[in-house]
Scaffold this motif. Structure first.
Motif, PDB file in Angstrom:
ATOM      1  N   UNK A  18       0.847  -1.200   0.000  1.00  0.00           N
ATOM      2  CA  UNK A  18       0.000   0.000   0.000  1.00  0.00           C
ATOM      3  C   UNK A  18       0.883   1.251   0.000  1.00  0.00           C
ATOM      4  N   UNK A  19       0.285   2.437  -0.229  1.00  0.00           N
ATOM      5  CA  UNK A  19       1.086   3.668  -0.117  1.00  0.00           C
ATOM      6  C   UNK A  19       1.738   3.801   1.271  1.00  0.00           C
ATOM      7  N   UNK A  20       1.085   3.289   2.300  1.00  0.00           N
ATOM      8  CA  UNK A  20       1.695   3.358   3.640  1.00  0.00           C
ATOM      9  C   UNK A  20       2.954   2.481   3.713  1.00  0.00           C
ATOM     10  N   UNK A  21       2.867   1.317   3.084  1.00  0.00           N
ATOM     11  CA  UNK A  21       4.046   0.438   3.068  1.00  0.00           C
ATOM     12  C   UNK A  21       5.170   1.098   2.255  1.00  0.00           C
ATOM     13  N   UNK A  22       4.772   1.736   1.158  1.00  0.00           N
ATOM     14  CA  UNK A  22       5.783   2.467   0.362  1.00  0.00           C
ATOM     15  C   UNK A  22       6.460   3.530   1.216  1.00  0.00           C
ATOM     16  N   UNK A  23       5.635   4.233   2.010  1.00  0.00           N
ATOM     17  CA  UNK A  23       6.185   5.284   2.869  1.00  0.00           C
ATOM     18  C   UNK A  23       7.148   4.667   3.890  1.00  0.00           C
ATOM     19  N   UNK A  24       6.793   3.513   4.392  1.00  0.00           N
ATOM     20  CA  UNK A  24       7.674   2.787   5.339  1.00  0.00           C
ATOM     21  C   UNK A  24       9.005   2.475   4.645  1.00  0.00           C
ATOM     22  N   UNK A  25       8.933   1.921   3.444  1.00  0.00           N
ATOM     23  CA  UNK A  25      10.168   1.573   2.733  1.00  0.00           C
ATOM     24  C   UNK A  25      11.070   2.790   2.519  1.00  0.00           C
ATOM     25  N   UNK A  26      10.413   3.936   2.299  1.00  0.00           N
ATOM     26  CA  UNK A  26      11.180   5.132   1.917  1.00  0.00           C
ATOM     27  C   UNK A  26      11.548   6.022   3.095  1.00  0.00           C
ATOM     28  N   UNK A  27      11.265   5.566   4.303  1.00  0.00           N
ATOM     29  CA  UNK A  27      11.589   6.386   5.471  1.00  0.00           C
ATOM     30  C   UNK A  27      10.757   7.637   5.532  1.00  0.00           C
ATOM     31  N   UNK A  28       9.464   7.523   5.199  1.00  0.00           N
ATOM     32  CA  UNK A  28       8.569   8.686   5.140  1.00  0.00           C
ATOM     33  C   UNK A  28       7.290   8.425   5.918  1.00  0.00           C
ATOM     34  N   UNK A  29       7.397   7.754   7.056  1.00  0.00           N
ATOM     35  CA  UNK A  29       6.167   7.455   7.809  1.00  0.00           C
ATOM     36  C   UNK A  29       5.756   8.611   8.700  1.00  0.00           C
ATOM     37  N   UNK A  30       6.660   9.583   8.902  1.00  0.00           N
ATOM     38  CA  UNK A  30       6.360  10.670   9.826  1.00  0.00           C
ATOM     39  C   UNK A  30       6.769  10.354  11.260  1.00  0.00           C
ATOM     40  N   UNK A  31       7.277   9.142  11.510  1.00  0.00           N
ATOM     41  CA  UNK A  31       7.739   8.782  12.854  1.00  0.00           C
ATOM     42  C   UNK A  31       9.268   8.697  12.849  1.00  0.00           C
ATOM     43  N   UNK A  32       9.885   9.496  13.719  1.00  0.00           N
ATOM     44  CA  UNK A  32      11.334   9.661  13.685  1.00  0.00           C
ATOM     45  C   UNK A  32      12.114   8.365  13.760  1.00  0.00           C
ATOM     46  N   UNK A  33      11.732   7.486  14.690  1.00  0.00           N
ATOM     47  CA  UNK A  33      12.524   6.257  14.863  1.00  0.00           C
ATOM     48  C   UNK A  33      12.424   5.390  13.606  1.00  0.00           C
ATOM     49  N   UNK A  34      11.209   5.250  13.102  1.00  0.00           N
ATOM     50  CA  UNK A  34      11.001   4.392  11.926  1.00  0.00           C
ATOM     51  C   UNK A  34      11.732   4.988  10.716  1.00  0.00           C
ATOM     52  N   UNK A  35      11.578   6.289  10.514  1.00  0.00           N
ATOM     53  CA  UNK A  35      12.164   6.909   9.324  1.00  0.00           C
ATOM     54  C   UNK A  35      13.691   6.917   9.387  1.00  0.00           C
ATOM     55  N   UNK A  36      14.232   7.191  10.583  1.00  0.00           N
ATOM     56  CA  UNK A  36      15.695   7.167  10.719  1.00  0.00           C
ATOM     57  C   UNK A  36      16.212   5.763  10.397  1.00  0.00           C
ATOM     58  N   UNK A  37      15.511   4.762  10.916  1.00  0.00           N
ATOM     59  CA  UNK A  37      15.964   3.377  10.736  1.00  0.00           C
ATOM     60  C   UNK A  37      15.902   2.955   9.268  1.00  0.00           C
ATOM     61  N   UNK A  38      14.798   3.292   8.590  1.00  0.00           N
ATOM     62  CA  UNK A  38      14.668   2.865   7.200  1.00  0.00           C
ATOM     63  C   UNK A  38      15.678   3.589   6.308  1.00  0.00           C
ATOM     64  N   UNK A  39      16.050   4.791   6.706  1.00  0.00           N
ATOM     65  CA  UNK A  39      17.085   5.515   5.939  1.00  0.00           C
ATOM     66  C   UNK A  39      18.466   4.943   6.244  1.00  0.00           C
ATOM     67  N   UNK A  40      18.681   4.601   7.509  1.00  0.00           N
ATOM     68  CA  UNK A  40      19.957   3.942   7.839  1.00  0.00           C
ATOM     69  C   UNK A  40      20.123   2.696   6.972  1.00  0.00           C
ATOM     70  N   UNK A  41      19.044   1.945   6.851  1.00  0.00           N
ATOM     71  CA  UNK A  41      19.075   0.726   6.036  1.00  0.00           C
ATOM     72  C   UNK A  41      19.422   1.052   4.588  1.00  0.00           C
ATOM     73  N   UNK A  42      18.785   2.092   4.076  1.00  0.00           N
ATOM     74  CA  UNK A  42      18.980   2.393   2.664  1.00  0.00           C
ATOM     75  C   UNK A  42      20.386   2.897   2.358  1.00  0.00           C
ATOM     76  N   UNK A  43      20.955   3.616   3.336  1.00  0.00           N
ATOM     77  CA  UNK A  43      22.294   4.193   3.108  1.00  0.00           C
ATOM     78  C   UNK A  43      23.395   3.176   3.398  1.00  0.00           C
ATOM     79  N   UNK A  44      23.243   2.443   4.496  1.00  0.00           N
ATOM     80  CA  UNK A  44      24.362   1.588   4.938  1.00  0.00           C
ATOM     81  C   UNK A  44      24.165   0.122   4.597  1.00  0.00           C
ATOM     82  N   UNK A  45      22.915  -0.278   4.297  1.00  0.00           N
ATOM     83  CA  UNK A  45      22.648  -1.702   4.073  1.00  0.00           C
ATOM     84  C   UNK A  45      22.577  -2.466   5.387  1.00  0.00           C
TER      85      UNK A  45
END
Ligand SMILES: Cc1cc2nc3c(=O)[nH]c(=O)nc-3n(C[C@H](O)[C@H](O)[C@H](O)COP(=O)(O)OP(=O)(O)OC[C@H]3O[C@@H](n4cnc5c(N)ncnc54)[C@H](O)[C@@H]3O)c2cc1C
Length: 474
Positions: free
Chosen positions: A310-337
């Motif tokens: 869903x668009x919400x899942x897409x937002x989760x994947x992209x670090x765009x959920x609006x929740x700091x911990x979730x978004x920081x973590x998903x971006x850490x994943x995307x940058x560092x693997x």
């Protein structure tokens, strides 16, 4: 140079010279050693980031082998066919390899062993990836362990094989068979993200892994028990990617960790316990391989998780959920693997509970984006958080990402590291996310912070209602 028939060292996820039983056996045979890596259908089916990291590992290891007077021969094709070709071309009389434990690898390797033995070639598999072979650990009644604590208690007192030295030089064959060029394999092809950014955050190779272990045990292990849950701190070993690719053995972590217990007993013991969580994951995968594909507990098979991206899942994947911990973590994943363990738990809880998306969606996203991807730990981790696994956290334990942020990132170090929006002078790590993210995501650091994709209360209520209903009907 030697005139003997060589032995083949079939290298898989064991890119190391030290403490490698398969390599030691090949060298001890007295014959020249032919190191071979085969890109077969199973390896080619790896997710984008694991495959990219595999390429980095192969490139590095090829150079290490050259320093040891040897070479890495790369071939593509069905493992058995490639090995047979090499045996025909070189007259090799034996093949040695380190075991893998996922069901597909077991099926392939069992067949390879049988077929080669039938044609009179000595085919030998070795340990090395795990401290304890999964079939050697069993409960008093002879079954598998389903709960971690008794598993830990049963293995913590066991002897672990001593470390094997790296051979100084590898005996080379008279002539080298042809191999393919790694560049032609294009291992980063599926990345669709800033691969060069991710590469900067990788720690590749045996020497780097060893240096990090030494540094961790010297400077950090004493605080490990207290700090390992704080993702803004450099408090864990960071060795998961090296373990995933066999650039360091768990035995080395174990023996050096045991030695560190003399000075830092609590920190070092907690560290060893975490290393044994990895063993537990392999134990579960070996004895109940359906953990990779289905809810481990049958009663969770029909839980009404959504299978849709869903668009919400897409937002989760992209670090765009609006929740700091979730978004920081998903971006850490995307940058560092990679992603901090506490953060993995938070994002997994958010996806499977607040968003009610199936844990498989998360597991598959991790399998595509992690450079430390490990089939056993990934499946166990997702099912542990989702509540469908053995010894899992109960489903009704829904992490509140905001409360968790206050507790585990009190000074905001983690969010500052990964979220640029709203920072006057964003950190380089936070900016790296925009270099790593695909252009099609249309993201820029000047954008406003994403709105919350779900209210925490509404998401939690929906998840708990689904849980209670499923218990009533189940
Ligand atoms: C949803 C989810 C998915 C995960 N997917 C993976 C994965 O694909 N690959 C992976 O290696 N780990 C995975 N983990 C486990 C864990 O998050 C990582 O191993 C850890 O973050 C690695 O950081 P580190 O090397 O600094 O760990 P440290 O804290 O330094 O621990 C040392 C080693 O112990 C092992 N370990 C630590 N915690 C765990 C754990 N919870 N489960 C299994 N082994 C553990 C790892 O091999 C790790 O390198 C997952 C956890 C969750 C909750």
């Amino acid at each position: 140079m030697s005139s003997h028939a060589p032995v083949i060292w079939w290298i898989r996820r064991d890119f190391r010279l030290a403490d490698n039983p398969a390599l030691t056996a090949a060298v001890n045979s007295g014959a020249p050693v032919l190191p071979v890596y085969i890109l077969d259908a199973q390896e080619a089916a790896l997710g984008a980031a694991p495959q990219f990291r595999l390429g980095l590992g192969l490139d590095h290891f090829a150079r290490e082998l050259e320093k040891a007077g040897s070479r890495l021969i790369l071939r593509r094709g069905t493992a058995l066919a490639v090995l047979r070709d090499l045996i025909k071309e070189t007259g090799a009389g034996a093949v040695h390899w380190s075991r893998l434990y996922d069901p597909q690898a077991i099926a392939r390797d069992t067949d390879v062993k049988k077929q080669l033995q039938e044609q009179g070639v000595a085919a030998k598999s070795h340990g090395g990836r795990l401290l304890f072979e999964p079939w050697t650990v069993e409960t008093k009644t002879g079954g598998m362990y389903k709960v971690f604590t008794p598993f830990w208690k049963s293995v913590r007192v066991r002897d672990v094989d001593s470390l094997l030295p790296a051979p100084g030089k590898l005996p080379a064959p008279d002539a080298w068979p042809a191999g393919e060029d790694l560049a032609s394999w294009n291992m980063g092809a599926a990345m669709r993200r800033g691969a060069e950014v991710v590469a900067r955050y990788c720690r590749v190779g045996e020497a780097a892994a060893q240096a990090r272990l030494d540094e961790f045990l010297e400077d950090k292990v004493s605080a490990y028990k207290d700090r390992r849950d704080f993702p803004g701190q450099d408090a864990t070993s960071g060795l998961s990617e090296n373990l995933a690719w066999g650039e360091i053995s768990p035995h080395r972590l174990w023996h050096q960790g045991r030695a560190a217990m003399e000075h830092n007993s609590q920190g070092a013991e907690t560290f060893l316990k975490e290393v044994v969580w990895r063993e537990f994951a392999y134990h579960l995968m070996f004895h109940s391989p359906h953990i990779l594909t289905d809810s481990w507990r049958q009663e969770w098979q029909d839980f009404p998780w959504s299978q849709e991206v869903t668009p919400q899942v897409q937002a989760w994947r992209r670090g765009q959920t609006g929740y700091g911990f979730v978004d920081a973590a998903m971006r850490e994943l995307y940058v560092t693997g990679k992603m901090h363990n506490r953060a993995r738990m938070i994002v997994a809880s958010f996806l499977t509970k607040h968003l009610m998306a199936h844990w498989k969606i998360g597991m598959d996203w991790f399998a595509d984006t992690l450079v430390d991807w490990d089939p056993a730990s990934n499946a166990m981790g997702w099912q542990w958080v989702a509540g469908s696994g053995p010894d899992a956290a109960p489903f009704f334990r829904v992490f509140n990402p905001s409360g968790q942020l206050d507790k585990f990132d009190p000074d905001g170090a983690y969010t500052r590291r990964w979220i640029a929006e709203g920072q006057g002078n964003p950190t380089q790590t936070a900016l790296d996310f925009y270099a790593a993210a695909p252009l099609s995501w249309n993201l820029s650091p000047d954008m406003a912070r994403a709105e919350a994709v779900v209210s925490l209360q509404a998401g939690r209520d929906r998840a708990l209602t689904a849980y209670h209903e499923s218990r009533e009907t189940g």
